[in-house]
Design a protein around this motif. Structure first.
Motif, mmCIF file in Angstrom:
data_model
loop_
_atom_site.group_PDB
_atom_site.id
_atom_site.type_symbol
_atom_site.label_atom_id
_atom_site.label_comp_id
_atom_site.label_asym_id
_atom_site.label_seq_id
_atom_site.Cartn_x
_atom_site.Cartn_y
_atom_site.Cartn_z
ATOM 1 N N GLU A 14 -56.084 -13.564 60.852
ATOM 2 C CA GLU A 14 -56.956 -14.745 60.934
ATOM 3 C C GLU A 14 -56.921 -15.356 62.334
ATOM 4 O O GLU A 14 -57.959 -15.760 62.858
ATOM 5 C CB GLU A 14 -56.552 -15.782 59.889
ATOM 6 N N GLN A 15 -55.769 -15.414 62.946
ATOM 7 C CA GLN A 15 -55.675 -15.933 64.309
ATOM 8 C C GLN A 15 -56.455 -15.056 65.286
ATOM 9 O O GLN A 15 -57.163 -15.564 66.158
ATOM 10 C CB GLN A 15 -54.209 -16.034 64.738
ATOM 11 N N GLU A 27 -48.872 -4.669 64.351
ATOM 12 C CA GLU A 27 -49.238 -5.859 63.574
ATOM 13 C C GLU A 27 -49.547 -5.532 62.120
ATOM 14 O O GLU A 27 -49.330 -6.359 61.235
ATOM 15 C CB GLU A 27 -50.464 -6.559 64.197
ATOM 16 N N ILE A 28 -50.046 -4.323 61.872
ATOM 17 C CA ILE A 28 -50.446 -4.000 60.494
ATOM 18 C C ILE A 28 -49.255 -3.865 59.552
ATOM 19 O O ILE A 28 -49.437 -3.878 58.335
ATOM 20 C CB ILE A 28 -51.338 -2.741 60.435
ATOM 21 N N PHE A 29 -48.045 -3.788 60.105
ATOM 22 C CA PHE A 29 -46.843 -3.667 59.293
ATOM 23 C C PHE A 29 -46.027 -4.957 59.226
ATOM 24 O O PHE A 29 -44.981 -4.986 58.590
ATOM 25 C CB PHE A 29 -45.956 -2.536 59.826
ATOM 26 N N MET A 30 -46.506 -6.006 59.847
ATOM 27 C CA MET A 30 -45.749 -7.254 59.890
ATOM 28 C C MET A 30 -46.000 -8.079 58.628
ATOM 29 O O MET A 30 -47.095 -8.066 58.073
ATOM 30 C CB MET A 30 -46.112 -8.043 61.139
ATOM 31 N N PRO A 31 -44.970 -8.805 58.190
ATOM 32 C CA PRO A 31 -45.091 -9.580 56.951
ATOM 33 C C PRO A 31 -46.129 -10.713 57.037
ATOM 34 O O PRO A 31 -46.673 -11.120 56.016
ATOM 35 C CB PRO A 31 -43.684 -10.132 56.708
ATOM 36 N N ASP A 32 -46.411 -11.187 58.246
ATOM 37 C CA ASP A 32 -47.391 -12.259 58.399
ATOM 38 C C ASP A 32 -48.762 -11.701 58.824
ATOM 39 O O ASP A 32 -49.515 -12.342 59.546
ATOM 40 C CB ASP A 32 -46.900 -13.319 59.379
ATOM 41 N N TYR A 33 -49.068 -10.513 58.318
ATOM 42 C CA TYR A 33 -50.307 -9.800 58.644
ATOM 43 C C TYR A 33 -51.539 -10.693 58.493
ATOM 44 O O TYR A 33 -52.357 -10.777 59.407
ATOM 45 C CB TYR A 33 -50.432 -8.580 57.724
#
Length: 89
Positions: free
Chosen positions: A69-70, A58-64
């Motif tokens: 927040e979710q 997740e730390i590399f995803m564009p919608d980090y």
């Protein structure tokens, strides 16, 4: 016995939120010195942080930011509180 590893289990949301917080206090501020003045404790903190960084895609995803927040909201809901009950920042 001193080198025997300890296993800590976290949910993915817990790991993600913790990873973000650790990054903030370790890399983007001087908060770690204030929070943990005993540098010997840092060894464990660095080990946890490194493990999280190599485990969480997740730390590399564009919608980090959205994912973070979710995850934060799900954890707060599970704790039975909302933003008003947050004791952090």
């Amino acid at each position: 016995m001193d080198d025997e590893p300890v296993v800590i289990r976290l949910t993915r949301d817990q790991a993600f939120v913790l990873s973000d917080w650790l990054y903030d206090v370790m890399m983007r501020s001087d908060k770690l010195d204030a929070i943990v003045p005993d540098r010997a404790v840092w060894s464990g903190i660095y080990a946890i942080s490194g493990t999280l960084e190599t485990t969480l895609v997740e730390i590399f995803m564009p919608d980090y930011a959205d994912r973070l927040e979710q995850a934060r909201q799900r954890l707060l809901e599970a704790l039975g509180g909302g933003e008003d009950d947050e004791g952090g920042e």
